[in-house]
Motif scaffolding. Structure first.
Motif, short mmCIF file in Angstrom:
data_model
loop_
_atom_site.label_atom_id
_atom_site.label_comp_id
_atom_site.label_asym_id
_atom_site.label_seq_id
_atom_site.Cartn_x
_atom_site.Cartn_y
_atom_site.Cartn_z
N HIS A 88 27.14 20.74 27.18
CA HIS A 88 25.71 21.04 27.07
C HIS A 88 24.94 20.55 28.30
O HIS A 88 23.73 20.59 28.34
N PHE B 255 12.92 24.41 31.77
CA PHE B 255 13.78 24.54 30.58
C PHE B 255 12.98 24.56 29.29
O PHE B 255 13.53 24.31 28.23
N PHE C 270 14.20 26.08 26.09
CA PHE C 270 15.45 25.63 25.47
C PHE C 270 15.30 24.38 24.61
O PHE C 270 16.25 23.65 24.39
N ILE D 87 15.07 18.63 26.26
CA ILE D 87 16.13 18.39 27.24
C ILE D 87 16.11 16.91 27.63
O ILE D 87 15.16 16.19 27.35
N SER E 129 20.55 17.85 30.25
CA SER E 129 21.32 18.03 29.02
C SER E 129 20.48 18.85 28.05
O SER E 129 19.34 18.49 27.75
N LEU E 130 21.04 19.94 27.59
CA LEU E 130 20.35 20.75 26.58
C LEU E 130 20.71 20.23 25.20
O LEU E 130 21.75 19.60 25.01
N SER E 131 19.86 20.53 24.25
CA SER E 131 20.16 20.03 22.91
C SER E 131 21.20 20.90 22.22
O SER E 131 21.90 20.45 21.33
N GLN F 55 23.10 27.27 24.20
CA GLN F 55 22.04 27.76 25.08
C GLN F 55 22.42 27.69 26.55
O GLN F 55 21.70 28.20 27.40
N ALA G 181 20.81 29.81 29.70
CA ALA G 181 20.17 29.16 30.84
C ALA G 181 20.81 29.61 32.14
O ALA G 181 20.11 29.90 33.13
N TRP H 217 16.40 14.02 20.36
CA TRP H 217 15.94 14.38 21.70
C TRP H 217 14.52 13.95 21.88
O TRP H 217 13.71 14.12 21.00
#
Lengths: 692, 692
Positions: A451, A470, A473, A476, A489-491, A495, A499, A617
Motif C-alpha cells: 500500500h 492523494f 484516496f 494517507i 502509504s494509502l489506507s 487503491q 493512484a 489513519w
C-alpha cells in the motif's frame, strides 16, 4: 558511584565483583551527539528497512563519542526480598596513550551538548578526567609493540627507547647557538660525577635541545648514567640524569618496562569493564538500546561491520543476552497498560497499578538515587531506572504464572532461559512504522508494503501538497525521504493501482510502487558497488578504523556463541536446527532479500506483517509541517534521544503498534525445544503477549 | 575578564568601548582540535605551496570549533607612559537558537582536548555557558524569518506562531486515550473563566498533548485566551493560559515580538564582538595567527572561499590590518636576537636585553595577569602576552629611529601607516621551508625549487632509505608527502640532473623534478575538475555551509577595502599602481601559477627566493624517524599548536630562515609612495630588517 580516571583503578575490582554476583545488569550511554545527517529525518524514515536503518546509524552516529556509561547491577536478596543495586557512572574519554597512539577525533552535536548541559552534565569530568579505552585491535597492537621493544632490549638488539639510535655513532653536531647550552650541561654532569648527589634535574628545554643532550651524554659518558625525559603535569619536559652502576641501570630499565606494562593496562581502561560485562554472559537490560549497543561495540571492541547480519553476529558474541525495555513496554501485555514508553514516563507508570514499584535497596557504600528527584540523562541513573522498569514488568509477567509469583526474580538464577525466551535479543527500532524491532537471532520482519507508494516531486512541495494530490484516496501517511521524495502509504491497498494510473501523465511528480522503488535501489546499489572503490579518498580516515575495515572478523577473544548461551552446551547447536527459527535463509551474497519460509511444521511461521497502525489513519493534514520533518508516529521519546523533539504542531500519536500473530507461532515453535527446561506453567504467559 | 553567556550582554558595551579607545588589539583563539587528517604531516609538508597549505587547513581544520576567544585591548596613556590593557576571555558555543536553527556539529581532537585539560581549561564554561554566534548568512536568514512572521501577523495573514494553522478548522480529533485528559483541561479553563484568577499553568505534558490542547482551546474559546508554551530550565514544556481582553492580547503579542527581536540579537551573540573589531579597522596582533584568522572568518562571517586569492580578499575586508608576532620575531632584526619563537619563549626573551619589558597596567575593574605565573593557552592570557611581545619589538624598532624613541606608541595614533608599512598583512606560515608567510596584499613568494626532487617508493621505505639512496649527493633534506612519496632537497642544484640520470633504470623507486611534479599535479587537477561534481554526495553537509558554498561573495556589510585602509582615501587606489607590489599578475582563472615580474623601475623586484636554510644541511640521519613524521625545521612551537610535538629524537633546529633581499627591493619601491607620510628617519629602519 562516579568513576573517572582518578579512581578507576581503585574501583575496578568493585565493578568486577558487582558484575559477577549480579542477577542482571542494566546499562545506558550518553553521547556527544545523535546524528550528523542534515536533519533528523535522514535517520528516521518510517519505512526504512532494518538494513537501511543500521547503515544510517552506522554512518551518521558512530563518529560521536559515548562519553558516559551507566552500569547498574541488580542482585536479588532472598532474605530481604529485595534487589540490591550497585550503580556506576563512568566518564569516558579517549585520552591518547602516548604521542604515537591514535589521536581519536569525535563529533559533538551542539543540540545534544546543550541538552546535556541543561541537565547539569559535567563536561570537565569527561574531558579532564575521562577513563581512556582501546578497542581490541588497538590493544593488541600496543601489546605487540611493547613486547617487541622488550625483546629487542633483552637480546641487546636495538637500543632502549630513550636513547636515539644515531646517538652512539659519534659526537653530536651541535649548532653554534646551542654550544654554550650543551657545554653547561656537560659541566653539570661532570660535577654530578664528582659530588655525592645521585640525581640531576636539568631545566625544561626544547625537543631539539634534549636530543643534543642525549647525543652528547651518550657519547661522552657511555656508562654510569641513566638519562630520561620526564614530563611535568604541565606537559613541560625536562631531562633527569641519574648516576647508576650497571646493576642499578638494569633494574631501572626493568622497572621502566613493568611500568609500561601497567600503563598499557591503564590504556585499555574502560574497555575492561565492557569485556567483563560481555564475559559474564548475563542479561543486559537497556531502554531503546540499539545505539548504546552499537557504540559499545564500536568503541570497545571493533569497528562496526558493513553488513547488518554481521552486526547481529558480533552483537551476539559481545552481548549474548540483551533485553530492550522500550520494546517490552511497547508490546503486549504492556502496550495496553502503558501510554508513553519514554524512560521517565515508563518509570512513573510502572509505579502505579496494576504494576508495583520494585523493592530495591542500594548496596552499602554506594550513593542512592531518589527517583522522585529525577536525575534523568545521567547514564548511571538511567541504567538504574531501566533496571527498575524491567523488574516491575517482569514481576507483572510473574502474576500470569500458576501459581502467580509476585517476585519472579529467583528465576533469573535458576533458569536463565526464562527471560531469554521472553523477549531478549530483540532491539527496539525507533520510528519504523511496521518493523518494531531488530531480531538479533534471525531474519527481520518483512512487512508487506503493497500500500506504499514512492513519490518524487519538485522540492517546493510540502506535506500539504501530497495530501492534496492523494485527497481522492482517503487518509494517507507521508514519510519524507528527502526534499524531493517521500513514501506515501494509502489506507487501501486496492487503491494503489488507481493512484498509479492517474499519475501516468503527470509531469511535475512521479509515482512508483514500493516494489519498483526497492528494485531500482537494488540496481543502483549494484552499479555503485563497481565504482565505490574510487571514492575512498575523500572520506575521513581514522587510524583506528583502517585495520579491520576491509574484511570483517569476530572480535578477538570471542568465539561465535550459540543463540542461547545459557543452553549453549557442546552439541546443542545441532539441536537448534529443529527450532522453527533456523529455517530462514539469510539474505544471500547477491543482496537479494527475499525471505523463504520453510517451516517443518507445515505452518507458514513468519508471514509478512500487515503494516497498519491500529490507531487508524490520521485525520489532520497539518500544512505547517516543514518539508524536512518526517511525521512518523512517535511520542515524546524523541525528547529523550534528541532534544530536537517533535514540534507541538506536528501530527501523529504515540505508541507504535503492530500485528504479529504469525511471529508468535515462530516463537512457539522455538518454545518446544525449551519445554524440558521451562516449566509448563509458563505456557499461560505465552498466551497473553503477542510477541513472546 | 571572563565572558560567558551569563554576563555577555552586560559586558558588551565595555567590550565596544575598549575596542573603540584602543591603539591596537591582540587576539588569540583556542580550538577543539587542529587537524583531522590522518596525521600531522598531512597538514605540514615543508614544501607546500601557499595554495596547498590553505586548502589543507580549510579542509582539515575548519570543522573544529574556536571555543575560546581572547581579546586584549592596548591603549597608551601619555601621562603614565604606560599601556592600559583590558583583557577579555570569551567562551563560545554554538547553542542552537531555536529548534529550527542549524544544529552545528563540530569535531574534537582528543589530543587537543587532553592538552587543554592539562592546562586547566574549563570545558563546562564552554559547553554550558558559551556565547552563541551566527555567521552573516544565518543572521540575515533569521532576521528575515522574524520579519516575515511579524508582517504576516500585522496583516492578519497567517496565524501567530503559537497556534497551529489546522487548528481553527474544527474540533480536534482527540484519540480515545487522550479524551479524559483533554476534557479535564477544558474543565480547568472553564473554571478559569468563572473565577478571578488570570493565569492557569497546566502540568507539563507531551508535544502531542499540547497540540491537542491548542486545537481544542482554539476551537472552544476563540476569544479571550492567550495560550503559550513555556519551557522550564529543565527543558520541560508546559502550557500557560491567560485570560485576556483583545487589547491585552495584542499587547502580549507585541511584547512577544519584541522579545523575539532581542533574542535574535542574543543569537548573533559573539559575532557582534568580531564585527566591532572588524569595523574599528584597528591593528590586530596575533601570534602564528593564520588559523585564528581563518576560524574567525569561518565562524563569524562566512564559509571560507575555495580559492586562496579570495581568502586574502575576504581577510582584507574583515581584518584590514593584521600583524603576526611570530613572523615578526622570525625576521630581521629579531631573528638574530631571538632563538625560540613560541609565544611563551618569545615573551621571556623579550623581557631581557637588548629588549625591555613593556610598561603596562591593567585597567581598573579588570583582573590582572601575572606573567610569572604562566597561564598559557588561556586565550585571553595569550592575547595579552602577544600584545606585550608586539610592544617590546615595536619599541626595539623605535631605537633605530633618529632620534631614537623608547616608546614608539604615539605613532600608532598619529600615523597608522607606520606599522602597516612595517610588517602587517603578512601571516606566518608554519613549517614551510622556503615560504615564511602568506602575503595578504600581493602574490606569494615563489621560491626556486630547482634542487627539489619528487621521489616515489615502496611504502616500506623509511627516511634512512632515502638518505642511503642519495648518499652520493651530500646532505639532503626529506619532506614526507605520504607513505610512498617525499620531496628530497639536494644541497646542490647541479646534482639534480645526475640524480635523475642514475635513477633512470631504477624499478623500486622513481624520481621526478619538482617542475615535473607540479606539472603533473596541475594536469590531474584539471582532469579532476571535470568529474568533481559527482563526489558531493558523501561529504558532510552542514546547513550553515550550503548557502554560500557555490559562489563566493564578500561578507555582507563589508566592501572591498584598499590595501592600506589608513590611506585608503578615494582616488588613492590609483596611486597604488605605482607601487612595486601592484605589478604581479595574479594567477589567472586557468589556474596557471606563473608569476610575471614586470617592474617599471627596471629591477627584477621579486626573484624566486633561494631555498636553503642558513643553518646548513643537517648532518644527522636519524633512522628512528617514523615514516609519517615530516622532518621540517621547527622549534617547540609545535607544542603550542599541537601537543603532539616533535619527537625528541627528531632532527632539525628551530628558526626558519630565508633570504629575500629582492623582496626588500619591492618593499622599497612601495616605501617611496609613503615618503610624504612616513618621516625620512624611518629609512634607517628599512636598512636593518630584511623583510621590511
Amino acid at each position: 558511584m562516579e568513576v573517572t580516571r582518578k579512581n578507576f583503578k581503585d574501583c575496578l575490582n568493585t565493578v568486577y565483583s558487582a558484575i559477577e554476583e549480579a542477577d542482571f545488569l542494566a546499562i545506558d550511554g550518553e553521547f556527544s551527539g545523535i546524528s550528523d545527517g542534515p536533519n533528523a529525518s535522514a535517520l528516521t524514515n518510517g519505512l526504512d528497512t532494518p538494513e537501511e536503518r543500521y547503515t544510517k546509524l552506522k554512518k551518521h552516529s558512530m563518529d560521536f563519542l559515548l562519553f558516559q556509561f551507566g552500569l547498574c547491577t541488580f542482585k536479588y536478596n532472598q532474605a530481604k526480598s529485595k534487589y540490591i543495586t550497585k550503580t556506576f557512572n563512568f566518564y569516558i574519554f579517549p585520552k591518547p596513550f602516548s604521542r604515537t597512539s591514535p589521536d581519536i577525533k569525535f563529533i559533538c552535536q551542539s543540540s545534544s551538548i546543550d541538552f546535556l548541559a541543561s541537565q547539569g552534565f559535567d563536561f570537565n569530568k569527561v574531558f579532564c578526567h575521562g577513563i581512556p579505552y582501546l578497542n581490541q585491535d588497538e590493544e593488541v597492537q600496543l601489546r605487540e609493540q611493547t613486547e617487541e621493544r622488550r625483546n629487542q632490549h633483552a637480546n641487546g638488539v636495538g637500543t632502549p627507547s630513550y636513547i636515539s639510535p644515531s646517538s652512539s655513532k659519534g659526537p653530536a653536531h651541535v649548532p653554534e647557538e646551542h654550544k654554550d647550552f650543551i657545554s653547561r650541561v656537560v659541566e653539570k654532569v661532570e660535577a654530578l660525577f664528582a659530588n655525592s648527589e645521585k640525581t640531576l634535574d636539568l631545566e625544561p628545554c626544547t625537543g631539539f635541545q634534549r636530543k643534543l643532550i642525549y647525543q652528547t651524554l651518550n657519547w661522552k659518558f657511555p656508562k654510569g648514567l641513566h638519562v630520561e625525559t620526564i614530563e611535568t603535569e604541565k606537559k613541560e619536559r625536562y631531562i633527569q640524569i641519574n648516576k647508576v652502576d650497571e646493576e642499578e641501570r638494569k633494574r631501572r630499565e626493568q622497572q621502566k618496562l613493568e611500568k609500561e606494562q601497567e600503563e598499557l593496562n591503564d590504556a585499555v581502561g574502560f574497555s575492561r569493564v565492557v569485556h567483563a560485562i560481555s564475559k559474564s554472559g548475563k542479561l543486559v537490560v537497556g531502554h531503546n538500546m540499539l545505539l548504546d549497543v552499537m557504540h559499545s561495540i564500536h568503541q570497545f571492541y571493533c569497528p562496526l561491520p558493513e553488513d547488518l547480519q554481521d552486526f547481529k553476529e558480533v552483537t551476539m558474541c559481545v552481548f549474548p543476552r540483551l533485553l530492550d525495555t522500550k520494546l517490552m513496554a511497547s508490546t503486549q501485555p504492556f502496550k495496553e497498560l502503558i501510554t508513553y514508553t519514554s524512560l521517565a514516563e515508563l518509570e512513573k507508570q510502572l509505579k502505579e497499578s496494576p504494576f508495583k514499584p520494585p523493592q530495591v535497596e542500594t548496596a552499602e557504600g554506594f550513593p542512592s538515587y531518589d527517583t522522585a528527584q529525577e536525575q534523568l540523562h545521567e547514564a548511571g541513573y538511567d541504567a538504574y531506572i531501566t533496571g527498575l522498569c524491567f523488574i516491575s514488568m517482569a514481576n507483572y509477567l510473574g502474576t500470569f504464572l500458576t501459581p502467580p509469583k509476585a517476585y519472579i526474580s529467583a528465576r533469573f538464577q535458576t533458569n536463565r532461559a526464562f527471560f531469554q525466551q521472553v523477549s531478549d535479543l530483540l532491539l527496539f527500532l525507533m520510528r519504523i512504522i511496521d518493523i518494531p524491532y531488530l531480531n538479533l537471532t534471525g531474519p527481520d520482519l518483512q512487512p508487506k508494503r503493497d500500500h506504499v507508494l514512492y513519490v518524487t516531486f519538485p522540492k517546493e512541495w510540502k506535506t500539504s501538497d501530497l495530501y492534496q494530490l492523494f485527497s481522492a484516496f482517503g487518509n494517507i501517511q507521508v514519510s519524507w525521504i528527502d526534499d524531493t521524495s517521500a513514501f506515501v502509504s494509502l489506507s487501501q491497498t486496492d487503491q494503489v493501482q488507481i493512484a498509479m494510473n492517474t499519475s501516468r501523465y503527470a509531469e511535475s511528480y512521479r509515482i512508483q510502487t514500493y516494489a519498483e522503488y526497492i528494485q531500482n535501489k537494488q540496481q543502483e546499489k549494484e552499479k555503485l558497488g563497481q565504482t565505490a572503490k574510487t571514492w575512498g579518498e575523500d572520506s575521513w580516515v581514522k587510524p583506528h578504523y583502517t585495520s579491520t575495515a576491509s574484511s570483517f572478523g569476530y572480535p578477538r577473544g570471542l568465539r561465535k556463541r550459540s543463540i542461547s548461551p545459557a543452553q549453549g552446551e557442546p552439541g546443542s547447536e545441532d539441536a537448534l536446527i529443529t527450532d522453527g527459527w533456523s529455517h530462514y535463509s539469510f539474505p544471500d551474497s547477491t543482496g537479494s532479500k527475499k525471505m523463504k519460509t520453510d517451516d517443518l511444521s507445515g505452518q507458514s511461521s513468519v508471514e509478512a506483517v500487515e503494516s497498519k497502525t491500529s490507531e487508524g489513519w490520521l485525520k489532520t493534514t497539518d500544512s505547517s509541517d516543514s518539508a524536512g520533518l518526517s511525521p512518523v508516529p512517535d511520542d515524546e521519546e524523541e525528547e529523550e534521544e534528541n532534544p530536537e523533539g517533535p514540534d507541538p504542531g506536528n501530527d501523529a500519536d504515540g505508541t507504535v503498534t503492530w500485528q504479529q500473530a504469525s511471529v508468535v507461532q515462530g516463537r512457539k515453535g522455538r518454545k518446544k525445544k525449551k519445554k524440558s527446561e521451562a516449566p509448563e506453567s509458563t505456557k499461560s504467559l505465552f498466551e497473553v503477549p503477542e510477541v513472546w
